[in-house]
Scaffold this active site. Sequence first.
Site, PDB file in Angstrom:
ATOM      1  N   HIS A  26       2.370  -4.673   4.774  1.00 17.92           N
ATOM      2  CA  HIS A  26       2.539  -3.385   5.461  1.00 17.92           C
ATOM      3  C   HIS A  26       1.229  -2.596   5.461  1.00 17.92           C
ATOM      4  CE1 HIS A  26       4.836   0.226   6.725  1.00 17.92           C
ATOM      5  NE2 HIS A  26       3.897   0.863   6.042  1.00 17.92           N
ATOM      6  N   GLU A  27       0.633  -2.463   4.294  1.00 17.71           N
ATOM      7  CA  GLU A  27      -0.603  -1.680   4.203  1.00 17.71           C
ATOM      8  C   GLU A  27      -1.770  -2.387   4.888  1.00 17.71           C
ATOM      9  OE1 GLU A  27      -0.372   1.271   3.356  1.00 17.71           O
ATOM     10  OE2 GLU A  27       1.627   1.183   2.459  1.00 17.71           O
ATOM     11  N   HIS A  30      -1.923  -1.282   8.446  1.00 15.83           N
ATOM     12  CA  HIS A  30      -2.641  -0.011   8.585  1.00 15.83           C
ATOM     13  C   HIS A  30      -4.148  -0.225   8.452  1.00 15.83           C
ATOM     14  CE1 HIS A  30       1.011   2.264   8.616  1.00 15.83           C
ATOM     15  NE2 HIS A  30       1.319   2.064   7.344  1.00 15.83           N
TER      16      HIS A  30
END
EC number: 3.4.24.-
Length: 374
Positions: A26-27, A30
């Site tokens: 997920h990170e 980003h």
Amino acid sequence: MSLLLDNLQYTIPTFLFLLTLLVFVHEMGHYLVGRWSGIRILAFSVGFGPELFGWTDRHGTRWKFCAVPLGGYVKFFGDEDAASTPDYRRLETIAPEERGRTFLGAKLWKRAATVAAGPIANFLLAIAIFAVLFSIYGRAVADPVVAFVAPDSAAEKAGVLPGDRLLSIDGKPIATFDDVRRYVSVRPELPITVRIEREGAAIDLPMVPQRTESVDPLGNKMEEGKIGIGTNQEAGNFRVETYGPLEAVGQGALQSWRIVTGTLDYLSNLFVGRMSADQVGGPIRIAQMSGQMAKLGIAEVLNFAAVLSVSIGLLNLMPVPVLDGGHLMFYAVEALRGRPVGPAAQDLAFRIGFAMVLMLTVFAAWNDINWLFG
């Protein structure tokens, strides 16, 4: 509780592995889009709290693993905190030539793309895992043909007979017997219309799924809707469908979409009181299920990881400030107004959003405790 303790040697390592993997992916979404957009990144963290270990790369980004492994964050240049709360006062102190490298100073579409990339990464991971599983193991399916009808069930009262083939429910096509279970399970006591085929004729049968409490093969109690039908090898033609690489990706995307729609159906029914909120679980329940999956094998662990990845992606898209969806909501307003939402309004919204997330966390933890000692 004994089930959790009995599986402790499986539970803790599997839970930590899954959580680390899903947070990292997920990170990383980003991070990659933020870097591509020219935004300077100060920190990439798996976990919260005190840093356990880490390193600083040549771009000045601190990569670290922290003591509380219940999440993670990417901190961009110009952010006030790990939730990417915009710091307008600090922005004014940054040299004009550097402001373009802050998150707040980036163009609107770059900010939106960077924020959306986290949930998208979770969805892509889920699709990839499902695709691998479908490629290797195939998918067990059965035709939606009724072999037996339970006495005094919704199906019997509506007139369903053995040999009937289900064509659709509420206008939605039914291709497999599992489609029936998936649709009906989140609609207890909610009227539905089942279209069946009998001797070449289509017949619409209204019925109301009964609310039942059942126990899955792993011993977990769940509340769901049932209409009281079943199938067998003769009627349902049990088989394993195999897929090539491209077909497997398509099936992976379809399976991910089914989880999304099933979750949204559950939440909508929860909101109007048709489903019980005690099925909302937190880290303890996820950890327990991680241990159960580990005992069953690597395929079950990967399948569980894919389901969790979809859930994390969907949760983060909820329009709640402090979540990715809340940021995207602000960007949508900014695009419509032609200017950002004011700092005071954003600050208030983030405080409310934080309180909402905190209340949900406490509620899930309370459910976990009740489940653990219930």
